[in-house]
Design a protein around this motif. Structure first.
Motif, PDB file in Angstrom:
ATOM      1  N   LEU A  50       0.831  -1.202   0.000  1.00 47.40           N
ATOM      2  CA  LEU A  50       0.000   0.000   0.000  1.00 47.40           C
ATOM      3  C   LEU A  50       0.867   1.254   0.000  1.00 47.40           C
ATOM      4  O   LEU A  50       0.610   2.200  -0.752  1.00 47.40           O
ATOM      5  CB  LEU A  50      -0.913  -0.011   1.223  1.00 47.40           C
ATOM      6  CG  LEU A  50      -1.687   1.271   1.535  1.00 47.40           C
ATOM      7  CD1 LEU A  50      -2.617   1.636   0.380  1.00 47.40           C
ATOM      8  CD2 LEU A  50      -2.480   1.116   2.827  1.00 47.40           C
ATOM      9  N   GLN A  51       1.880   1.258   0.845  1.00 54.22           N
ATOM     10  CA  GLN A  51       2.770   2.417   0.907  1.00 54.22           C
ATOM     11  C   GLN A  51       3.481   2.645  -0.423  1.00 54.22           C
ATOM     12  O   GLN A  51       3.578   3.780  -0.908  1.00 54.22           O
ATOM     13  CB  GLN A  51       3.801   2.212   2.007  1.00 54.22           C
ATOM     14  CG  GLN A  51       4.816   3.338   2.122  1.00 54.22           C
ATOM     15  CD  GLN A  51       5.838   3.076   3.216  1.00 54.22           C
ATOM     16  OE1 GLN A  51       5.481   2.673   4.318  1.00 54.22           O
ATOM     17  NE2 GLN A  51       7.099   3.299   2.911  1.00 54.22           N
ATOM     18  N   ALA A  54       1.091   4.094  -2.917  1.00 51.89           N
ATOM     19  CA  ALA A  54       0.847   5.514  -2.625  1.00 51.89           C
ATOM     20  C   ALA A  54       2.015   6.363  -3.083  1.00 51.89           C
ATOM     21  O   ALA A  54       1.827   7.466  -3.624  1.00 51.89           O
ATOM     22  CB  ALA A  54       0.592   5.698  -1.133  1.00 51.89           C
ATOM     23  N   ALA A  62      -3.209   0.765  -4.807  1.00 50.07           N
ATOM     24  CA  ALA A  62      -3.377   1.105  -3.394  1.00 50.07           C
ATOM     25  C   ALA A  62      -4.663   0.495  -2.838  1.00 50.07           C
ATOM     26  O   ALA A  62      -4.681  -0.039  -1.722  1.00 50.07           O
ATOM     27  CB  ALA A  62      -3.383   2.625  -3.218  1.00 50.07           C
ATOM     28  N   TYR A  66      -4.827  -2.239   0.065  1.00 48.81           N
ATOM     29  CA  TYR A  66      -5.571  -1.946   1.285  1.00 48.81           C
ATOM     30  C   TYR A  66      -6.584  -3.041   1.588  1.00 48.81           C
ATOM     31  O   TYR A  66      -6.744  -3.437   2.748  1.00 48.81           O
ATOM     32  CB  TYR A  66      -6.302  -0.603   1.177  1.00 48.81           C
ATOM     33  CG  TYR A  66      -7.332  -0.469   2.276  1.00 48.81           C
ATOM     34  CD1 TYR A  66      -6.935  -0.285   3.597  1.00 48.81           C
ATOM     35  CD2 TYR A  66      -8.696  -0.596   2.003  1.00 48.81           C
ATOM     36  CE1 TYR A  66      -7.873  -0.233   4.616  1.00 48.81           C
ATOM     37  CE2 TYR A  66      -9.631  -0.537   3.012  1.00 48.81           C
ATOM     38  CZ  TYR A  66      -9.217  -0.345   4.314  1.00 48.81           C
ATOM     39  OH  TYR A  66     -10.146  -0.308   5.322  1.00 48.81           O
ATOM     40  N   ILE A  98      -6.386   5.080   7.575  1.00 53.89           N
ATOM     41  CA  ILE A  98      -6.137   4.622   6.205  1.00 53.89           C
ATOM     42  C   ILE A  98      -7.454   4.303   5.502  1.00 53.89           C
ATOM     43  O   ILE A  98      -7.658   4.659   4.339  1.00 53.89           O
ATOM     44  CB  ILE A  98      -5.216   3.387   6.202  1.00 53.89           C
ATOM     45  CG1 ILE A  98      -3.817   3.770   6.708  1.00 53.89           C
ATOM     46  CG2 ILE A  98      -5.112   2.797   4.793  1.00 53.89           C
ATOM     47  CD1 ILE A  98      -2.896   2.585   6.921  1.00 53.89           C
ATOM     48  N   MET A 102      -8.864   5.818   1.997  1.00 53.66           N
ATOM     49  CA  MET A 102      -9.215   4.978   0.855  1.00 53.66           C
ATOM     50  C   MET A 102     -10.662   5.233   0.423  1.00 53.66           C
ATOM     51  O   MET A 102     -10.965   5.298  -0.767  1.00 53.66           O
ATOM     52  CB  MET A 102      -9.032   3.505   1.206  1.00 53.66           C
ATOM     53  CG  MET A 102      -7.593   3.057   1.413  1.00 53.66           C
ATOM     54  SD  MET A 102      -6.554   3.173  -0.082  1.00 53.66           S
ATOM     55  CE  MET A 102      -5.678   4.708   0.262  1.00 53.66           C
ATOM     56  N   LEU A 107      -5.081   9.833  -1.813  1.00 49.26           N
ATOM     57  CA  LEU A 107      -3.824   9.091  -1.849  1.00 49.26           C
ATOM     58  C   LEU A 107      -2.678  10.011  -1.436  1.00 49.26           C
ATOM     59  O   LEU A 107      -1.810  10.365  -2.235  1.00 49.26           O
ATOM     60  CB  LEU A 107      -3.589   8.502  -3.239  1.00 49.26           C
ATOM     61  CG  LEU A 107      -2.721   7.237  -3.295  1.00 49.26           C
ATOM     62  CD1 LEU A 107      -3.361   6.139  -2.462  1.00 49.26           C
ATOM     63  CD2 LEU A 107      -2.568   6.769  -4.734  1.00 49.26           C
ATOM     64  N   ILE A 112      -0.152   8.299   4.368  1.00 49.82           N
ATOM     65  CA  ILE A 112      -0.211   6.842   4.331  1.00 49.82           C
ATOM     66  C   ILE A 112       1.075   6.239   4.884  1.00 49.82           C
ATOM     67  O   ILE A 112       1.046   5.259   5.639  1.00 49.82           O
ATOM     68  CB  ILE A 112      -0.483   6.339   2.904  1.00 49.82           C
ATOM     69  CG1 ILE A 112      -1.941   6.649   2.523  1.00 49.82           C
ATOM     70  CG2 ILE A 112      -0.203   4.841   2.776  1.00 49.82           C
ATOM     71  CD1 ILE A 112      -2.322   6.255   1.128  1.00 49.82           C
ATOM     72  N   ARG A 113       2.211   6.827   4.547  1.00 56.07           N
ATOM     73  CA  ARG A 113       3.483   6.336   5.078  1.00 56.07           C
ATOM     74  C   ARG A 113       3.497   6.407   6.604  1.00 56.07           C
ATOM     75  O   ARG A 113       3.946   5.477   7.277  1.00 56.07           O
ATOM     76  CB  ARG A 113       4.640   7.152   4.504  1.00 56.07           C
ATOM     77  CG  ARG A 113       6.019   6.592   4.871  1.00 56.07           C
ATOM     78  CD  ARG A 113       7.146   7.412   4.268  1.00 56.07           C
ATOM     79  NE  ARG A 113       7.044   7.455   2.804  1.00 56.07           N
ATOM     80  CZ  ARG A 113       6.733   8.555   2.120  1.00 56.07           C
ATOM     81  NH1 ARG A 113       6.488   9.692   2.759  1.00 56.07           N
ATOM     82  NH2 ARG A 113       6.670   8.517   0.817  1.00 56.07           N
ATOM     83  N   GLU A 115       0.834   6.386   8.681  1.00 55.45           N
ATOM     84  CA  GLU A 115      -0.097   5.430   9.281  1.00 55.45           C
ATOM     85  C   GLU A 115       0.363   3.986   9.089  1.00 55.45           C
ATOM     86  O   GLU A 115       0.164   3.151   9.970  1.00 55.45           O
ATOM     87  CB  GLU A 115      -1.502   5.629   8.704  1.00 55.45           C
ATOM     88  CG  GLU A 115      -2.096   7.007   8.953  1.00 55.45           C
ATOM     89  CD  GLU A 115      -2.136   7.375  10.430  1.00 55.45           C
ATOM     90  OE1 GLU A 115      -2.308   6.481  11.279  1.00 55.45           O
ATOM     91  OE2 GLU A 115      -1.999   8.570  10.732  1.00 55.45           O
ATOM     92  N   VAL A 116       0.981   3.693   7.952  1.00 55.70           N
ATOM     93  CA  VAL A 116       1.520   2.352   7.731  1.00 55.70           C
ATOM     94  C   VAL A 116       2.619   2.058   8.744  1.00 55.70           C
ATOM     95  O   VAL A 116       2.713   0.946   9.290  1.00 55.70           O
ATOM     96  CB  VAL A 116       2.046   2.198   6.290  1.00 55.70           C
ATOM     97  CG1 VAL A 116       2.963   0.969   6.172  1.00 55.70           C
ATOM     98  CG2 VAL A 116       0.881   2.073   5.313  1.00 55.70           C
TER      99      VAL A 116
END
Length: 244
Positions: A50-51, A54, A62, A66, A98, A102, A107, A112-113, A115-116
């Motif tokens: 996912l990362q 993104a 993505a 997800y 996230i 989504m 995006l 996202i980075r 939260e991942v």
């Protein structure tokens, strides 16, 4: 790239450690833990995918990554919640943010980075705690757990304050008709939503009370959240667990 490889290596070491410890423990059969380990590895790989999607700005990839992450997360969240509620909550919070991005097709690679990274950190903490055995971690004192009552019906009072649910963990038995009595004792309007069950109360204003019922038809772990403005991001979330 080195950071991502280091995180992946550490996670795999943790999973191997968990496998080894489970084989030595007669109280936790290896066969029962294998699906949990597999789900953890799948969720970690999907989160990394996912990362990367993104970072490339690839919306389709993505969304696919997800969905794989969401499914895998649902397979191990229950056992992790029992072993380490703090780590489970960290992952739920990151996953919720996230999921919102989504759903809104936002995006934002930087967000996202972030939260991942939070999600995978919670995952690694979970692996470490579960490797030590079921007694290695107790739910923190601030986490209230309402145990299931006997009978086909159960009424649960959930209080909203700014910006928390009390309690923030609920347990009901499969097949129970559950009535949520939602009280807003905060200073802002709040709502109670279990998105995975298509169940929602509110938003309601401060001082108001509302009730709504549903039948807990399927065993699983379901986050409940307040989606008013930024309340979710500020910590307004909890977990409902449906057990046999």
């Amino acid at each position: 790239m080195r950071v991502k490889r280091w995180i992946g290596s550490l996670l795999m070491i943790g999973l191997l450690l968990l496998t080894g410890c489970s084989r030595e423990s007669q109280s936790r059969p290896t066969a029962a833990l294998d699906p949990v380990q597999e789900a953890m590895a799948a969720a970690s790989a999907a989160a990394e995918a996912l990362q990367e999607a993104a970072d490339r700005g690839d919306h389709r990839a993505a969304q696919i990554a997800y969905e794989e992450m969401r499914v895998a997360f649902g397979r191990f969240l229950g056992p992790v919640s029992v072993a380490d509620m703090s780590a489970a909550r960290q992952m739920v919070e990151a996953h919720s943010v996230i999921r919102k991005m989504m759903a809104e097709e936002e995006l934002d690679a930087t967000a996202i980075r972030r939260e991942v990274a939070e999600f995978r950190q919670g995952l690694m903490l979970s692996v470490a705690v579960m490797a030590q055995g079921p007694a290695a971690s107790e739910p923190p004192a601030e986490t209230a757990r309402l145990m299931p009552a006997a009978g086909p019906e159960q009424t649960i009072t959930v209080v909203a304050v700014d910006y928390r649910f009390q309690p923030n963990r609920l347990t009901v038995r499969k097949g129970t008709r559950v009535t949520i009595r939602f009280e807003n004792r905060g200073t802002e309007r709040h709502e109670f939503e279990i998105e995975d069950l298509d169940f929602e109360i509110g938003p309601i204003q401060p001082g108001q009370v509302a009730e709504k019922s549903f039948v807990a038809e399927k065993v699983g772990v379901y986050p409940y959240e307040c989606h008013v403005e930024d309340h979710l991001q500020r910590g307004m979330r909890g977990i409902l667990e449906v057990v046999e």
